[in-house]
Design an enzyme around this catalytic site. Structure first.
Site: not given
Ligand code: GLY
Length: 571
Positions: A382, A453-454
């Site tokens: 990411t 999501s994180s």
């Protein structure tokens, strides 16, 4: 992850600033942030930093620069920069006093079903959920960036795209990290003809450092967006190319899925920590909720006294982290589909309750921790960048295609990689995903739902002014990486570069281990083991690109040395 040898070398020479003013740079401090007064850009690629900085210098605001950076990263750092994925952008305006979030997370295609990744034995088929056209959610990046610009920007979409188009059309000189990344993923990328065409030379060889990397198909795709706006991606030729790719590989995304994709403006999660206001991403990310929850628990301990990365501090952080991740497994999902007890999870009372069960000298085994009882429902690769401008705006943006290179599948003729974000759903509730995260019913697959999501783009304010702008990649480690930069500045008074550099620790409930980076002393590790913790030293975690605004108004940029292309620049 790929820059590990460099970070090991770096951390071995690291010394930390002594406690003092968070803004001070002490003489002899070897972790010196970049300083500027008018604007600051920190991204994971120097070419994106350069393009975004030019926008600020020309009078554009932080959102203009952010959208420019995001498109430039889609070209220069295809392993995570993207137009085939999704993400979250937090925008803080000191003028209005508001912090807003743009949710451009991918959505499940309309034809997605709960059990779509289970084989005949009822087991999760990981190849299907990770490395196939079926792994792709409907991309949100283009729509999200366009919305950010329309609502908060001052330049046109075409202007924001121009540098990216040039970089794709004319090419850029390949840095070592780019070649290393392709080499590491050559086997997987090589499976797909369309990806081979983009990422390998016509003779099948690797792009080496110093080579020019040109992406003509991607340039044409970006030009269609510049000319036609979001329709240039979600309809017409690009949409047709995506659907053709789906038909070739058995994926589910249809023309209607693309046409119907909408980003959302959301209210970020808000909490306080030792007198600071913390804003971070709300569901469908779990990030903000658990950053605030863990901070609430830790606020009850004098971490400044127990000291940076001492056994006592790490013990308390790990105990707080594991309780938050246990709750994540049970409660978090897309609030457009499920109720999430956000108020309860982020309340100080609930933190008090959780803290009461933390033993100061002994680890609680994860097996004894179950998701708690917050107040009931109120009605791996990411990339992150942080930007501030002279107008009092701050942008904290994290976006992703999930794994490095996502599904590893390039949309043939369109030149960009598809995400494999569907793997962030609980393909089978109770079975861990690629990051070892357990998910529950709240995160089961449903048509048009956003996967949990994180990602935790975060902005901290002090007395109403932007203070820390930060966020990181790292899958399940994003939350704890982000959290530690906040603690390093607020509790331990490190300058922002030292806060970014400091070795990190992570606990996610299951597996029941404290994961540490190199740089935590053997004495500390022994003390933690003595308290009953399992401690494992593994690869570096995250790549947190951060900015701190000093009380004197100076912007301090801290780029993460864990990525060799990271770059902080201001003017
Ligand atoms: N794909 C990683 C995350 O969104 O948390």
């Amino acid at each position: 992850m790929f820059a590990l040898p460099r970070v090991l070398a770096f951390l071995s020479i690291l010394t930390f600033a002594l406690p003092g003013s968070a803004q001070s740079i002490l003489e002899g401090d070897r972790s010196v942030p970049v300083e500027a007064r008018n604007g600051m850009v920190v991204t994971s690629h120097y070419l994106a930093t350069d393009e975004a900085l030019k926008v600020l210098e020309a009078g554009g605001n932080a959102v203009d620069a952010a959208v420019t950076a995001a498109f430039a990263l889609a070209v220069t750092q295809p392993r995570s920069g993207n137009i085939g994925g999704g993400g979250f952008m937090l925008i803080s305006s000191e003028k209005t006093g508001e912090v807003n979030a743009i949710d451009y997370r991918e959505r499940a295609p309309a034809a997605a079903t709960r059990d779509m990744y289970l084989n005949e034995q009822g087991e999760v088929d990981e190849k299907l959920s990770r490395f196939s056209d079926k792994a792709a959610g409907v991309p949100g990046t283009v729509a999200g960036l366009a919305l950010a610009l329309e609502k908060y920007g001052t330049i046109s979409l075409a202007e924001a795209l121009a540098p990216a188009i040039k970089l794709a059309e004319e090419g850029f000189v390949v840095p070592p990290r780019f070649s290393e990344g392709i080499r590491e993923r050559a086997l997987l990328l090589g499976v797909f003809e369309s990806s081979r065409k983009v990422f390998f030379k016509p003779d099948g060889g690797f792009y080496e450092p110093g080579d020019l990397f040109v992406q003509k198909d991607l340039a044409a795709t970006l030009r269609r967006i510049a000319e036609q706006g979001v329709k240039g991606f979600y309809e017409g030729q690009t949409a047709d190319l995506i659907v053709a790719e789906m038909q070739r590989g058995g994926g589910l995304i249809t023309l209607d899925d693309l046409k119907n994709y909408q980003p959302e403006i959301r209210k970020p999660v808000h909490g306080t920590y030792r007198g600071h206001d913390v804003y971070s991403m709300s569901p469908p990310s779990s990030g903000g909720t658990h950053v605030v929850q863990i901070l609430n628990i830790l606020e009850g301990y004098p971490l400044a006294e127990s000291g940076l990365n001492s056994a006592k501090t790490i013990h308390l952080m790990a105990e707080a982290m594991k309780r938050a991740y246990a709750d994540r497994s049970q409660y978090l999902g897309d609030t457009d589909f499920v109720q999430v007890p956000l108020k309860g999870l982020t309340s100080k009372d609930y933190a008090d309750e959780l803290r009461a069960h933390i033993d100061l000298g002994k680890a609680t085994p994860s097996a004894e921790i179950r998701p708690g009882n917050p107040a009931p429902y109120e009605s791996n690769e990411t990339t992150h960048f942080s930007i501030v401008d002279k107008y009092g705006n701050a942008v904290s943006n994290t976006y992703t295609i999930n794994f490095s290179y996502g599904s590893h599948i390039v949309v043939d003729g369109a030149g960009f990689l598809l995400n494999n974000e569907m793997d962030d759903f609980s393909a089978k509730p109770g079975v861990p995903n690629a990051y070892g995260l357990i998910g529950g019913e709240a995160n089961k697959i449903e048509p048009n739902k956003r996967m949990l999501s994180s990602m935790s783009p975060t902005i901290v304010k002090k007395d109403g002014k932007n203070f820390i702008v930060t966020g990181s990649p790292g899958g399940s480690r994003i939350i704890t990486t982000t959290l530690q930069v906040l603690i390093n500045v607020i509790d331990h008074h490190l300058n922002i570069q030292a806060a970014v550099n400091a070795p990190r620790v992570h606990h996610q409930w299951l597996p029941d281990e404290i994961r540490i980076e190199q740089g935590i002393s053997p004495d500390t590790i022994a003390l933690l083991r003595g308290m009953g913790h399992t401690v494992e030293q593994k690869a570096a975690m995250g790549a947190i690109q951060s900015i701190m605004v000093g009380e004197d108004g100076v912007f301090y940029g801290g780029a993460d040395p864990r990525r060799s292309t990271s770059s902080a620049k201001g003017y």
